[in-house]
Design an enzyme around this catalytic site. Structure first.
Site, PDB file in Angstrom:
ATOM      1  N   HIS A 237      25.095 -17.329 -10.405  1.00  0.00           N
ATOM      2  CA  HIS A 237      23.958 -16.460 -10.166  1.00  0.00           C
ATOM      3  C   HIS A 237      24.893 -15.228 -10.479  1.00  0.00           C
ATOM      4  CE1 HIS A 237      20.457 -14.431  -9.216  1.00  0.00           C
ATOM      5  NE2 HIS A 237      20.988 -13.531  -8.488  1.00  0.00           N
ATOM      6  N   TYR A 241      24.419 -11.097 -13.055  1.00  0.00           N
ATOM      7  CA  TYR A 241      24.812  -9.613 -12.732  1.00  0.00           C
ATOM      8  C   TYR A 241      26.100  -9.346 -13.401  1.00  0.00           C
ATOM      9  CZ  TYR A 241      21.571 -10.396  -9.293  1.00  0.00           C
ATOM     10  OH  TYR A 241      20.346 -10.627  -8.504  1.00  0.00           O
ATOM     11  N   HIS A 388      11.520 -16.199 -17.279  1.00  0.00           N
ATOM     12  CA  HIS A 388      12.251 -15.252 -16.461  1.00  0.00           C
ATOM     13  C   HIS A 388      13.494 -14.833 -17.023  1.00  0.00           C
ATOM     14  CE1 HIS A 388      14.321 -13.493 -13.183  1.00  0.00           C
ATOM     15  NE2 HIS A 388      15.129 -14.283 -12.991  1.00  0.00           N
ATOM     16  N   PHE A 389      14.240 -15.852 -17.444  1.00  0.00           N
ATOM     17  CA  PHE A 389      15.669 -15.493 -17.921  1.00  0.00           C
ATOM     18  C   PHE A 389      15.421 -14.704 -19.272  1.00  0.00           C
ATOM     19  CE2 PHE A 389      16.555 -19.921 -18.447  1.00  0.00           C
ATOM     20  CZ  PHE A 389      16.657 -19.889 -19.665  1.00  0.00           C
ATOM     21  N   HIS A 390      14.340 -14.968 -20.034  1.00  0.00           N
ATOM     22  CA  HIS A 390      14.263 -14.332 -21.331  1.00  0.00           C
ATOM     23  C   HIS A 390      13.728 -12.859 -21.046  1.00  0.00           C
ATOM     24  CE1 HIS A 390      14.855 -18.121 -23.112  1.00  0.00           C
ATOM     25  NE2 HIS A 390      15.070 -17.346 -24.251  1.00  0.00           N
ATOM     26  N   ARG A 453      10.657 -27.476 -17.885  1.00  0.00           N
ATOM     27  CA  ARG A 453      11.893 -26.982 -19.133  1.00  0.00           C
ATOM     28  C   ARG A 453      13.002 -28.015 -19.148  1.00  0.00           C
ATOM     29  NH1 ARG A 453      16.170 -23.427 -15.370  1.00  0.00           N
ATOM     30  NH2 ARG A 453      17.135 -23.306 -17.440  1.00  0.00           N
ATOM     31  N   ARG A 454      13.812 -27.725 -19.853  1.00  0.00           N
ATOM     32  CA  ARG A 454      15.030 -28.548 -20.428  1.00  0.00           C
ATOM     33  C   ARG A 454      14.771 -29.795 -20.759  1.00  0.00           C
ATOM     34  NH1 ARG A 454      17.529 -26.888 -14.549  1.00  0.00           N
ATOM     35  NH2 ARG A 454      19.157 -25.452 -15.238  1.00  0.00           N
TER      36      ARG A 454
HETATM   37 FE1  HAS Z   1      17.216 -14.475 -11.931  1.00  0.00          FE
HETATM   38  C1  HAS Z   1      16.875 -18.207 -12.262  1.00  0.00           C
HETATM   39  C2  HAS Z   1      16.118 -14.805  -8.720  1.00  0.00           C
HETATM   40  C3  HAS Z   1      17.603 -10.964 -11.631  1.00  0.00           C
HETATM   41  C4  HAS Z   1      18.741 -14.225 -14.882  1.00  0.00           C
HETATM   42  N1  HAS Z   1      17.735 -16.041 -13.523  1.00  0.00           N
HETATM   43  C5  HAS Z   1      17.483 -17.129 -13.388  1.00  0.00           C
HETATM   44  C6  HAS Z   1      18.191 -17.845 -14.508  1.00  0.00           C
HETATM   45  C7  HAS Z   1      18.440 -16.901 -15.063  1.00  0.00           C
HETATM   46  C8  HAS Z   1      18.296 -15.545 -14.609  1.00  0.00           C
HETATM   47  C9  HAS Z   1      19.290 -17.035 -16.567  1.00  0.00           C
HETATM   48  O1  HAS Z   1      15.987 -16.949  -6.791  1.00  0.00           O
HETATM   49  C10 HAS Z   1      17.996 -19.321 -14.892  1.00  0.00           C
HETATM   50  C11 HAS Z   1      19.148 -20.039 -14.654  1.00  0.00           C
HETATM   51  C12 HAS Z   1      19.039 -21.736 -15.217  1.00  0.00           C
HETATM   52  O2  HAS Z   1      19.407 -21.923 -15.943  1.00  0.00           O
HETATM   53  O3  HAS Z   1      18.569 -22.637 -14.433  1.00  0.00           O
HETATM   54  N2  HAS Z   1      16.761 -13.249 -10.571  1.00  0.00           N
HETATM   55  C13 HAS Z   1      16.503 -13.752  -9.218  1.00  0.00           C
HETATM   56  C14 HAS Z   1      16.300 -12.149  -8.533  1.00  0.00           C
HETATM   57  C15 HAS Z   1      16.887 -11.345  -9.265  1.00  0.00           C
HETATM   58  C16 HAS Z   1      17.157 -11.801 -10.537  1.00  0.00           C
HETATM   59  C17 HAS Z   1      16.007 -12.079  -6.844  1.00  0.00           C
HETATM   60  N3  HAS Z   1      17.992 -13.069 -13.150  1.00  0.00           N
HETATM   61  C18 HAS Z   1      17.957 -11.636 -12.618  1.00  0.00           C
HETATM   62  C19 HAS Z   1      18.564 -11.059 -13.687  1.00  0.00           C
HETATM   63  C20 HAS Z   1      19.058 -11.935 -14.844  1.00  0.00           C
HETATM   64  C21 HAS Z   1      18.700 -13.026 -14.319  1.00  0.00           C
HETATM   65  C22 HAS Z   1      18.948  -9.408 -13.823  1.00  0.00           C
HETATM   66  C23 HAS Z   1      19.955 -11.770 -16.012  1.00  0.00           C
HETATM   67  C24 HAS Z   1      20.349 -10.771 -16.523  1.00  0.00           C
HETATM   68  N4  HAS Z   1      16.687 -15.990 -10.761  1.00  0.00           N
HETATM   69  C25 HAS Z   1      16.161 -15.971  -9.344  1.00  0.00           C
HETATM   70  C26 HAS Z   1      16.177 -17.447  -8.766  1.00  0.00           C
HETATM   71  C27 HAS Z   1      16.243 -18.400  -9.692  1.00  0.00           C
HETATM   72  C28 HAS Z   1      16.565 -17.214 -11.147  1.00  0.00           C
HETATM   73  C29 HAS Z   1      15.726 -17.818  -7.546  1.00  0.00           C
HETATM   74  C30 HAS Z   1      16.231 -19.652  -9.729  1.00  0.00           C
HETATM   75  C31 HAS Z   1      14.875 -20.089 -10.297  1.00  0.00           C
HETATM   76  C32 HAS Z   1      14.885 -21.799 -10.344  1.00  0.00           C
HETATM   77  O4  HAS Z   1      14.279 -22.396  -9.439  1.00  0.00           O
HETATM   78  O5  HAS Z   1      15.590 -22.196 -11.056  1.00  0.00           O
HETATM   79  C33 HAS Z   1      16.897  -9.814  -8.885  1.00  0.00           C
HETATM   80  O6  HAS Z   1      18.122  -9.292  -9.334  1.00  0.00           O
HETATM   81  C34 HAS Z   1      15.837  -8.808  -9.561  1.00  0.00           C
HETATM   82  C35 HAS Z   1      15.915  -7.618  -8.857  1.00  0.00           C
HETATM   83  C36 HAS Z   1      15.357  -6.625  -9.768  1.00  0.00           C
HETATM   84  C37 HAS Z   1      14.327  -5.552  -9.481  1.00  0.00           C
HETATM   85  C38 HAS Z   1      13.995  -4.753 -10.662  1.00  0.00           C
HETATM   86  C39 HAS Z   1      14.379  -3.140 -10.324  1.00  0.00           C
HETATM   87  C40 HAS Z   1      13.838  -2.433 -11.432  1.00  0.00           C
HETATM   88  C41 HAS Z   1      14.574  -1.654 -12.353  1.00  0.00           C
HETATM   89  C42 HAS Z   1      14.029  -0.907 -13.429  1.00  0.00           C
HETATM   90  C43 HAS Z   1      13.788   0.638 -13.296  1.00  0.00           C
HETATM   91  C44 HAS Z   1      13.108   1.276 -14.376  1.00  0.00           C
HETATM   92  C45 HAS Z   1      13.189   2.531 -14.718  1.00  0.00           C
HETATM   93  C46 HAS Z   1      12.489   3.022 -16.034  1.00  0.00           C
HETATM   94  C47 HAS Z   1      14.040   3.447 -14.114  1.00  0.00           C
HETATM   95  C48 HAS Z   1      13.753  -5.517  -8.115  1.00  0.00           C
HETATM   96  C49 HAS Z   1      16.102  -1.347 -11.884  1.00  0.00           C
HETATM   97  C50 HAS Z   1      11.143   3.566 -15.703  1.00  0.00           C
HETATM   98  C51 HAS Z   1      10.211   2.695 -15.309  1.00  0.00           C
HETATM   99  C52 HAS Z   1       9.014   3.071 -15.476  1.00  0.00           C
HETATM  100  C53 HAS Z   1       7.835   1.982 -15.066  1.00  0.00           C
HETATM  101  C54 HAS Z   1       8.011   4.100 -16.146  1.00  0.00           C
END
Ligand code: HAS
Length: 565
Positions: A237, A241, A388-390, A453-454
C-alpha cells in the site's frame, strides 16, 4: 512575477529559474528517464494485447500466455517504469534545488542504484519472457516463479536504496551549508518520499529473502502464504504513495511557477508529506480483508488508519485549489470563480496534470469505498479494483508524469517545447483521458456486476449476470486501444523533444515555485526526521505486531508451489 516571460501557450518558461543541468547530472537523469520510457513501451504493448484478449476481441497465439502478458504489463509499468521515472525526476529537482548540481559521490550512488536496478530488471524479464514467472506484479504465493524473477526484483529494490542515499546526502549537504534556514520544498519532499520508500520496501525485501527466494530455489518445500502476503501488503500500500508523492511534488512545487502563482503555504505541504510517512504503511491489511488467519480486530484498526491516510490528500486538494485561486485572482480573475478562467490550460505541462487532479477526485472516492470494511466485500477481487488503480495510478499519476516529461525533457536536452508539440501533447492528454474513461469506467461498472479480476476467463460466462458484462467489456476494449494510441503519441512527442526539437539559445526554465512572501517559516520540528521515523515505526509496531504474532503462533501448514499457466 515580473521576471517571467510568456511562452505563447499561457505558462511561464523564461525567468530567474533558467537552468541547465551539469553534464554528469544530465546523463544520470537521462539514463533513468530513458530506461523508464523503454519500460513504458514494453508494458503498453503487453497491456493492449492482454486487454484485447481479455475482452474477447483477439485470441493470443499459443506462444503468448495471458498471465505472461499480464505479468509483463504490471511489472514493466507498475514496478519498473514508475521507479526509474520517479528517481530520475527526484534527482532532477534535488540537483536543481540543493545548489544546482550533485556531488561526484552523490552521483556515484545514483549510478550504482541505476546499474543494480537495470540489471535487476533484465534478470526479472528473462523468466517473464520465457513464461517462467507468470505470477503477476503482486507475485502472490503459492504461484511460484523462477528464482531469477525474485532475485531481479530484489536487486531493483536494493538499487533504489542506493538512489535514496543520493537524495539524503544532497539534502544533508544543503542543510549543513544553510544552518537555521528552511530547506527547499522540493528536496524536503523528495527526502520524505524516499524515507517512506525505504521503510516500506523492508517488508518486501524480507518476503523475498526469507520466504520466496529460498522456496523458489528449492531450499524450502513449502511457503506460508498468509505471512508472505502480509509482508507484501506491508509494502504494497505504501508503494501506491511512492507513485503518488512525486505527482504531488509536481503539483505543489513546480505547477505554481507554471501558473504564474506562488506556493500557498510552506508548512502545509511538509505536514502533508509527514502524514504520508506516518500513515501510508500501517494500512496494508485493507488489501487482505477477505483473507483468513488475520484477526478482524486488526483489520478494523488498519481500516481506521486508512481513513487517516486520506487526510493528507484532502489537505493537498485544499492547498492546490488555494494556490490556483490566488494565482487566478492575481491575474485579474473576478467574482467567486472567475480565477478558474485564468489558469494556463493551453500549456500541456499544466493541462495534463490538471486533468489528472480532476480525475483524482473520483479515483480517491473509489479508494475510500474500497477501504470501507463492509463495502470492500462487494468490490474485492473484482474488476472494480483494477478500475480503481487505473484511475489512480494510470490516470492521475501518469497524466502528471506526462506533464513532468513535457517540462523535463526540454530542460534536460536544451531543446524547445514547440507550439506544435505542445498542441500534440494536449491531444495526447485528452486521448488518454477518453481511453481511460472508457476502460476504467467499464472496469468499475463490470466489477460491480461481479466480473472477477486476475483471471483470463470464467466458467460461468453463460450465466444471465455474466451476459450483462459484455457491453462493458467492449468499452474496455475500445478504451485499451485508445490508450495504446495515447502511449504511441506520447513516445513520439518524447522522442521528438529528446532528439529533434530545435535547440534553445538560452537555458530553459526548470519551474520551481516560490512561497507567498508573508508565509511564516515552517516549524523546525517538521525537519526532525528522526522524530517522524520514530513515530512511524511506533504506528507500524502498533498495527502489525499482533497480526504477525498471530501468524507465527498459528502458522499455516505452508503451501506447495503452484504453476497454473
Ligand atoms: Fe488504492 C487497491 C484504498 C489511493 C493504487 N489501490 C489498490 C490497488 C492499487 C491502488 C494499485 O482500502 C490494487 C492492488 C492490487 O493489485 O491488489 N486507495 C485506497 C485509498 C486511497 C487510495 C483509501 N490507490 C490510491 C492511489 C493509488 C492506488 C493514490 C495509486 C497511485 N486501494 C484502496 C483499497 C484497496 C486498494 C482498500 C484494496 C481493494 C481490494 O479489495 O483489493 C486514498 O489514498 C485516496 C485518497 C484521495 C482522495 C482524493 C483527493 C483529491 C485530490 C485532487 C484535488 C484536485 C484539484 C483539482 C485540486 C480523497 C487531491 C481541481 C479539482 C476540480 C474538481 C476542479
Amino acid at each position: 512575477m515580473s521576471d517571467l516571460q510568456n511562452t505563447g501557450f499561457g505558462g511561464a518558461t523564461v525567468g530567474k529559474s533558467d537552468f541547465r543541468f551539469q553534464r554528469d547530472d544530465q546523463l544520470l537523469i537521462q539514463a533513468h528517464i530513458g530506461f523508464a520510457y523503454l519500460a513504458l513501451l514494453l508494458g503498453a504493448l503487453a497491456g493492449v494485447l492482454q486487454t484485447l484478449q481479455r475482452t474477447g476481441v483477439i485470441s493470443l497465439p499459443s506462444a503468448l500466455g495471458y498471465y505472461q502478458l499480464l505479468t509483463l504489463h504490471g511489472v514493466s509499468l507498475a514496478l519498473v517504469f514508475t521507479t526509474f521515472f520517479i528517481i530520475g525526476f527526484l534527482f532532477s529537482g534535488v540537483a536543481k534545488t540543493t545548489g544546482g548540481e550533485l556531488t561526484p559521490r552523490e552521483r556515484a550512488w545514483g549510478w550504482t542504484g541505476f546499474v543494480l536496478m537495470a540489471a535487476g530488471t533484465a534478470l526479472a524479464l528473462i523468466p517473464i519472457l520465457t513464461n517462467d514467472a507468470s505470477v503477476l506484479y503482486t507475485f502472490y504465493a503459492p504461484l511460484k516463479a523462477s528464482p531469477l524473477f525474485y532475485v531481479g526484483l530484489t536487486a531493483v529494490v536494493v538499487g533504489s536504496w542506493c538512489s535514496s542515499v543520493t537524495i539524503f546526502s544532497a539534502f544533508r549537504r544543503w542543510r549543513r551549508a544553510h544552518p537555521g534556514e528552511s530547506s527547499p520544498l522540493f528536496a524536503y519532499m523528495a527526502v520524505a518520499t524516499m524515507i517512506l520508500w525505504v521503510i516500506c520496501t523492508l517488508g518486501v525485501a524480507i518476503e523475498m529473502l526469507f520466504l520466496l527466494i529460498p522456496w523458489s530455489m528449492g531450499w524450502t518445500e513449502r511457503v506460508d502464504v498468509s505471512l508472505s502476503r502480509t509482508l507484501f501488503w506491508y509494502f504494497g500500500h505504501a508503494l501506491v504513495y511512492f507513485w503518488l508523492l512525486p505527482a504531488y511534488i509536481y503539483w505543489y512545487v513546480n505547477i505554481p511557477r507554471l501558473i504564474k502563482g506562488r506556493i500557498f503555504s510552506n508548512s502545509l505541504p511538509r505536514l502533508t508529506f509527514i502524514l504520508f510517512i506516518l500513515y501510508s504503511i500501517p494500512v496494508g491489511l485493507h488489501h487482505q480483508f477477505n483473507e483468513p488467519g488475520i484477526d478482524s480486530v486488526w483489520k478494523f484498526v488498519q481500516t481506521v488508519l486508512t481513513f487517516f491516510v486520506v487526510i493528507p490528500s484532502f489537505l493537498t486538494a485544499f492547498s492546490i485549489l488555494a494556490t490556483f485561486e490566488l494565482a487566478g485572482r492575481s491575474q485579474g480573475g473576478k467574482g467567486l470563480l472567475g480565477w478558474i478562467t485564468k489558469l494556463p490550460y493551453k500549456d500541456v505541462r499544466f493541462l495534463a496534470p490538471f486533468l489528472g487532479m480532476v480525475l483524482f477526485v473520483p479515483a480517491g472516492i473509489g479508494g475510500i469505498i474500497n477501504a470501507s470494511y463492509q463495502l470492500n466485500q462487494v468490490v474485492h477481487n473484482t474488476l472494480w479494483v483494477t478500475g480503481h488503480f487505473h484511475l489512480t495510478l494510470a490516470t492521475s499519476v501518469i497524466l502528471t508524469f506526462f506533464g513532468i516529461s513535457y517540462m523535463l525533457i526540454p530542460v534536460l536536452r536544451g531543446r524547445t517545447l514547440t507550439p506544435a508539440m505542445n498542441r500534440l501533447g494536449i491531444v495526447q492528454a485528452f486521448t488518454w483521458v477518453i481511453g481511460m474513461a472508457l476502460m476504467s469506467g467499464g472496469m468499475h461498472a463490470v466489477g460491480l456486476l461481479g466480473e472477477p479480476r486476475r483471471i483470463s476467463y470464467t466458467t460461468y460466462n453463460d450465466h444471465p449476470v455474466a451476459q450483462m458484462w459484455f457491453p462493458y467489456r467492449q468499452a474496455m476494449a475500445w478504451g485499451g486501444g485508445i490508450l495504446f494510441t495515447g502511449i504511441v503519441l506520447f513516445l513520439i512527442i518524447a522522442a521528438y523533444l529528446w532528439f529533434f526539437a530545435p535547440k534553445t539559445e538560452t537555458p530553459n526554465e526548470y519551474p520551481i515555485g516560490e512561497v507567498t512572501p508573508d508565509q511564516p517559516k515552517p516549524p523546525l520540528f517538521l525537519e526532525r526526521w528522526s522524530i517522524w521515523i520514530g513515530v512511524a515505526v511506533g504506528l507500524i509496531l502498533f498495527a502489525y505486531t499482533m497480526p504477525f504474532v498471530q501468524l507465527f503462533i498459528h502458522p499455516a501448514p505452508g503451501a506447495l508451489p503452484m504453476r497454473t499457466w
